[in-house]
Design a protein around this motif. Structure first.
Motif, PDB file in Angstrom:
ATOM      1  N   ARG A  56      55.746  33.644  45.013  1.00  0.00           N
ATOM      2  CA  ARG A  56      54.933  32.428  44.981  1.00  0.00           C
ATOM      3  C   ARG A  56      55.460  31.322  44.089  1.00  0.00           C
ATOM      4  NH1 ARG A  56      48.898  34.596  44.273  1.00  0.00           N
ATOM      5  NH2 ARG A  56      49.305  36.529  45.374  1.00  0.00           N
ATOM      6  N   LYS A  69      49.387  46.668  36.921  1.00  0.00           N
ATOM      7  CA  LYS A  69      50.834  46.469  37.013  1.00  0.00           C
ATOM      8  C   LYS A  69      51.384  46.072  35.643  1.00  0.00           C
ATOM      9  CE  LYS A  69      50.280  43.386  40.414  1.00  0.00           C
ATOM     10  NZ  LYS A  69      50.553  42.361  41.455  1.00  0.00           N
ATOM     11  N   TYR A  94      52.201  49.531  41.271  1.00  0.00           N
ATOM     12  CA  TYR A  94      53.166  48.454  41.528  1.00  0.00           C
ATOM     13  C   TYR A  94      52.634  47.404  42.484  1.00  0.00           C
ATOM     14  CZ  TYR A  94      56.290  51.184  38.745  1.00  0.00           C
ATOM     15  OH  TYR A  94      56.844  51.848  37.688  1.00  0.00           O
ATOM     16  N   GLY A  95      51.376  47.499  42.863  1.00  0.00           N
ATOM     17  CA  GLY A  95      50.782  46.485  43.733  1.00  0.00           C
ATOM     18  C   GLY A  95      49.445  46.952  44.260  1.00  0.00           C
ATOM     19  N   SER A  96      48.738  46.048  44.921  1.00  0.00           N
ATOM     20  CA  SER A  96      47.417  46.324  45.475  1.00  0.00           C
ATOM     21  C   SER A  96      46.529  47.097  44.503  1.00  0.00           C
ATOM     22  CB  SER A  96      47.542  47.109  46.780  1.00  0.00           C
ATOM     23  OG  SER A  96      48.441  46.467  47.644  1.00  0.00           O
ATOM     24  N   GLU A 100      43.825  46.363  43.180  1.00  0.00           N
ATOM     25  CA  GLU A 100      42.383  46.267  43.450  1.00  0.00           C
ATOM     26  C   GLU A 100      41.832  47.479  44.186  1.00  0.00           C
ATOM     27  OE1 GLU A 100      44.590  43.930  44.001  1.00  0.00           O
ATOM     28  OE2 GLU A 100      43.942  42.140  42.911  1.00  0.00           O
ATOM     29  N   ASP A 125      44.478  42.826  35.914  1.00  0.00           N
ATOM     30  CA  ASP A 125      45.352  42.199  36.906  1.00  0.00           C
ATOM     31  C   ASP A 125      45.203  40.685  36.866  1.00  0.00           C
ATOM     32  OD1 ASP A 125      47.295  42.251  38.882  1.00  0.00           O
ATOM     33  OD2 ASP A 125      45.899  42.607  40.520  1.00  0.00           O
ATOM     34  N   ILE A 126      46.024  40.047  37.668  1.00  0.00           N
ATOM     35  CA  ILE A 126      46.007  38.597  37.745  1.00  0.00           C
ATOM     36  C   ILE A 126      45.012  38.123  38.793  1.00  0.00           C
ATOM     37  CG2 ILE A 126      47.370  36.712  38.659  1.00  0.00           C
ATOM     38  CD1 ILE A 126      49.718  37.822  37.320  1.00  0.00           C
ATOM     39  N   VAL A 127      44.279  37.076  38.445  1.00  0.00           N
ATOM     40  CA  VAL A 127      43.417  36.435  39.421  1.00  0.00           C
ATOM     41  C   VAL A 127      43.863  34.996  39.570  1.00  0.00           C
ATOM     42  CG1 VAL A 127      41.091  35.579  39.854  1.00  0.00           C
ATOM     43  CG2 VAL A 127      41.416  37.867  38.989  1.00  0.00           C
ATOM     44  N   GLU A 128      44.039  34.583  40.821  1.00  0.00           N
ATOM     45  CA  GLU A 128      44.400  33.186  41.034  1.00  0.00           C
ATOM     46  C   GLU A 128      43.213  32.468  41.678  1.00  0.00           C
ATOM     47  OE1 GLU A 128      47.843  32.560  43.455  1.00  0.00           O
ATOM     48  OE2 GLU A 128      47.900  30.422  42.995  1.00  0.00           O
ATOM     49  N   THR A 129      42.920  32.781  42.924  1.00  0.00           N
ATOM     50  CA  THR A 129      41.778  32.138  43.587  1.00  0.00           C
ATOM     51  C   THR A 129      40.517  32.996  43.497  1.00  0.00           C
ATOM     52  OG1 THR A 129      42.304  33.241  45.660  1.00  0.00           O
ATOM     53  CG2 THR A 129      43.324  31.090  45.284  1.00  0.00           C
ATOM     54  N   GLY A 130      40.676  34.281  43.209  1.00  0.00           N
ATOM     55  CA  GLY A 130      39.526  35.188  43.150  1.00  0.00           C
ATOM     56  C   GLY A 130      39.249  35.857  44.492  1.00  0.00           C
ATOM     57  N   THR A 131      40.015  35.484  45.504  1.00  0.00           N
ATOM     58  CA  THR A 131      39.763  36.027  46.845  1.00  0.00           C
ATOM     59  C   THR A 131      39.940  37.544  46.901  1.00  0.00           C
ATOM     60  OG1 THR A 131      40.682  33.974  47.680  1.00  0.00           O
ATOM     61  CG2 THR A 131      40.336  35.709  49.286  1.00  0.00           C
ATOM     62  N   THR A 132      40.998  38.041  46.307  1.00  0.00           N
ATOM     63  CA  THR A 132      41.256  39.484  46.381  1.00  0.00           C
ATOM     64  C   THR A 132      40.123  40.276  45.732  1.00  0.00           C
ATOM     65  OG1 THR A 132      43.586  38.907  46.159  1.00  0.00           O
ATOM     66  CG2 THR A 132      43.039  41.241  46.087  1.00  0.00           C
TER      67      THR A 132
HETATM   68  C1  PRP Z   1      48.382  39.187  42.969  1.00  0.00           C
HETATM   69  C2  PRP Z   1      47.396  39.868  42.028  1.00  0.00           C
HETATM   70  C3  PRP Z   1      46.155  39.954  42.854  1.00  0.00           C
HETATM   71  C4  PRP Z   1      46.214  38.696  43.691  1.00  0.00           C
HETATM   72  C5  PRP Z   1      45.312  37.655  43.096  1.00  0.00           C
HETATM   73  O1  PRP Z   1      48.934  40.146  43.789  1.00  0.00           O
HETATM   74  O2  PRP Z   1      47.874  41.122  41.604  1.00  0.00           O
HETATM   75  O3  PRP Z   1      46.171  41.096  43.670  1.00  0.00           O
HETATM   76  O4  PRP Z   1      47.568  38.252  43.683  1.00  0.00           O
HETATM   77  O5  PRP Z   1      45.262  36.472  43.850  1.00  0.00           O
HETATM   78  P1  PRP Z   1      43.883  35.847  44.331  1.00  0.00           P
HETATM   79  O6  PRP Z   1      42.970  35.790  43.140  1.00  0.00           O
HETATM   80  O7  PRP Z   1      44.289  34.460  44.777  1.00  0.00           O
HETATM   81  O8  PRP Z   1      43.343  36.674  45.428  1.00  0.00           O
HETATM   82  P2  PRP Z   1      50.152  39.883  44.777  1.00  0.00           P
HETATM   83  O9  PRP Z   1      49.749  38.993  45.894  1.00  0.00           O
HETATM   84  O10 PRP Z   1      51.310  39.396  43.973  1.00  0.00           O
HETATM   85  O11 PRP Z   1      50.417  41.308  45.434  1.00  0.00           O
HETATM   86  P3  PRP Z   1      50.564  42.772  44.813  1.00  0.00           P
HETATM   87  O12 PRP Z   1      49.297  43.127  44.081  1.00  0.00           O
HETATM   88  O13 PRP Z   1      50.729  43.641  46.010  1.00  0.00           O
HETATM   89  O14 PRP Z   1      51.746  42.734  43.898  1.00  0.00           O
END
Ligand code: PRP
Length: 209
Positions: free
Chosen positions: A11, A117, A139-141, A143, A156-163
């Motif tokens: 990204r 992660k 290493y991913g997913s 949630e 974990d990281i939150v950007e938009t909160g959608t996940t």
């Molecule tokens: C990142 C992060 C969350 C998501 C957050 O994962 O680990 O899962 O993005 O974004 P959101 O708040 O906009 O929904 P990434 O897409 O990098 O995938 P990964 O977890 O599989 O590494």
């Protein structure tokens, strides 16, 4: 001598490219070979390597790359010993603790399991609070972990909160805010001071005020 710049795959790459474009560095040659990892721009005096975001600080700390672009999350997780002269202001997101809505946590945090992660950041966060946790590195997913009973919480990281939303998780605490940073190898900064400081000033000019 050519400077070498490490850029993160994914990204942040697009935003790095936009920034470089703005200050007159056309990197569109990078689009032509999708799997190529190193691109030379002799006309600008640098080459660009594209690596996994977590690896950017590693290449920069070891001096294989003179400069790099990395998220604050990655810099902290890697405990990288690098200069960090510029906050690039893009890639804004935050490191949070999240958990399934309505979950009951173990009492006093005893036996609390946390999937992430970012094991070092998570470890540090809970130890500061005096909560003994078991960190489970994924290493991913991430949630998914609390939904299937692998962990109570995630860091974990939150950007938009959608996940989080789409997986019925709620944010319980923000650990810190994140943006992308320009990082520089410590000895490169001394040895190639003029070139690097010129590039830093150019980049700085391209940043929105
Ligand atoms: C990142 C992060 C969350 C998501 C957050 O994962 O680990 O899962 O993005 O974004 P959101 O708040 O906009 O929904 P990434 O897409 O990098 O995938 P990964 O977890 O599989 O590494």
């Amino acid at each position: 001598m050519m400077l070498r710049i490490a850029m993160p795959k994914g990204r942040l790459l697009k935003q790095c490219r936009t920034l470089f474009d703005k200050i007159g560095f056309d990197l569109s040659a990078m689009d032509r070979e999708k799997r190529k990892l190193m691109f030379s721009f002799p006309e600008y005096g640098f080459e660009v390597m594209v690596v996994k975001p977590m690896d950017v600080p590693v290449y920069v700390e070891y001096g294989v790359a003179d400069l790099g672009v990395a998220g604050k999350d990655v810099i902290l997780e890697e405990k990288s010993d690098v200069y960090e002269p510029l906050d690039l202001g893009f890639g804004h997101c935050r490191m949070v603790v999240a958990q399934p809505k309505g979950i009951e946590l173990p009492r006093y945090g005893l036996g609390l399991k946390v999937a992430t992660k970012y094991p070092r950041i998570a470890e540090y966060h809970y130890s500061k609070k005096g909560i003994p946790v078991e960190i489970i590195q994924l290493y991913g997913s991430v949630e998914l972990a609390p939904l299937v009973g692998l962990a109570h919480q995630i860091v974990d990281i939150v950007e938009t909160g959608t996940t989080l939303r789409e997986n019925n998780l709620e944010e319980v605490e923000t650990i810190f805010e994140i943006t992308a940073r320009l990082i520089v190898n410590r000895s490169s900064m001394r040895l190639k001071y003029k070139r690097i400081s010129e590039l830093i000033s150019a980049i700085e000019k391209g940043l929105p005020v």
